[in-house]
Write a protein that holds these residues in place. Structure first.
Motif, PDB file in Angstrom:
ATOM      1  N   LYS A  69       0.842  -1.228   0.032  1.00  0.00           N
ATOM      2  CA  LYS A  69       0.190   0.193   0.134  1.00  0.00           C
ATOM      3  C   LYS A  69       0.591   1.215  -0.029  1.00  0.00           C
ATOM      4  N   ALA A  70       1.988   1.142   0.671  1.00  0.00           N
ATOM      5  CA  ALA A  70       2.971   2.407   0.878  1.00  0.00           C
ATOM      6  C   ALA A  70       3.602   2.667  -0.365  1.00  0.00           C
ATOM      7  N   SER A  71       3.566   1.438  -1.233  1.00  0.00           N
ATOM      8  CA  SER A  71       4.538   1.609  -2.308  1.00  0.00           C
ATOM      9  C   SER A  71       3.614   2.225  -3.510  1.00  0.00           C
ATOM     10  N   ARG A  72       2.252   2.086  -3.365  1.00  0.00           N
ATOM     11  CA  ARG A  72       1.407   2.653  -4.494  1.00  0.00           C
ATOM     12  C   ARG A  72       0.836   3.984  -4.055  1.00  0.00           C
ATOM     13  N   GLU A  73       1.377   4.559  -2.829  1.00  0.00           N
ATOM     14  CA  GLU A  73       0.738   5.918  -2.643  1.00  0.00           C
ATOM     15  C   GLU A  73       1.497   6.869  -3.741  1.00  0.00           C
TER      16      GLU A  73
END
Length: 143
Positions: A87-91
């Motif tokens: 999720k953090a990488s897709r921010e």
């Protein structure tokens, strides 16, 4: 004057709603990472304890079952941490440098998860407490 105060309050409210979502996500990942390190340390401590104890103590303290439980929990926590890192990488606010760091962490955690699952499978297959004790003494969960 009143409209300025209203505009400032509205802007502050919007910022407080929008910004914490990203920081909370990053903080949540930090929490999972801390839990992973805690379980890694706990398992490493257990390996050291098993190495130094007698077979009788190993059996009496249920270290085989305890180790199986910790390995399972560690694997689950790694899975949750990887989801958080995804999720953090897709921010949209994630930079390329942060993306590389996240990918390196994911690879490290995937290796840890594979080890934990392999050790768990081997430990379940051990036929006697003596075999289980010898197996646990060989576990290496270092980075």
């Amino acid at each position: 004057m009143k409209w300025r105060t209203g505009a400032i309050l509205l802007a502050g409210t919007l910022l407080s709603i929008c910004i914490p979502g990203r920081t909370l996500l990053a903080q949540a990942c930090k929490d999972e990472e801390a839990m992973i390190e805690d379980y890694r340390k706990s398992l490493t401590d257990m390996v050291a304890q098993v190495k130094g104890e007698s077979l009788e103590d190993f059996t009496r303290h249920f270290h085989q079952k305890s180790c199986l439980s910790k390995l399972g929990l560690c694997s689950t926590i790694v899975s949750v941490a990887n989801q958080c890192l995804d999720k953090a990488s897709r921010e949209p606010s994630t930079t390329k440098e942060q993306g590389k760091e996240i990918e390196a962490k994911r690879q490290s955690y995937n290796a840890l998860q594979a080890k934990a699952e392999e050790y768990s499978k081997e430990l379940k297959a051990s036929e006697s407490p003596k075999d289980a004790k010898a197996l646990i003494a060989k576990f290496d969960l270092s980075k």
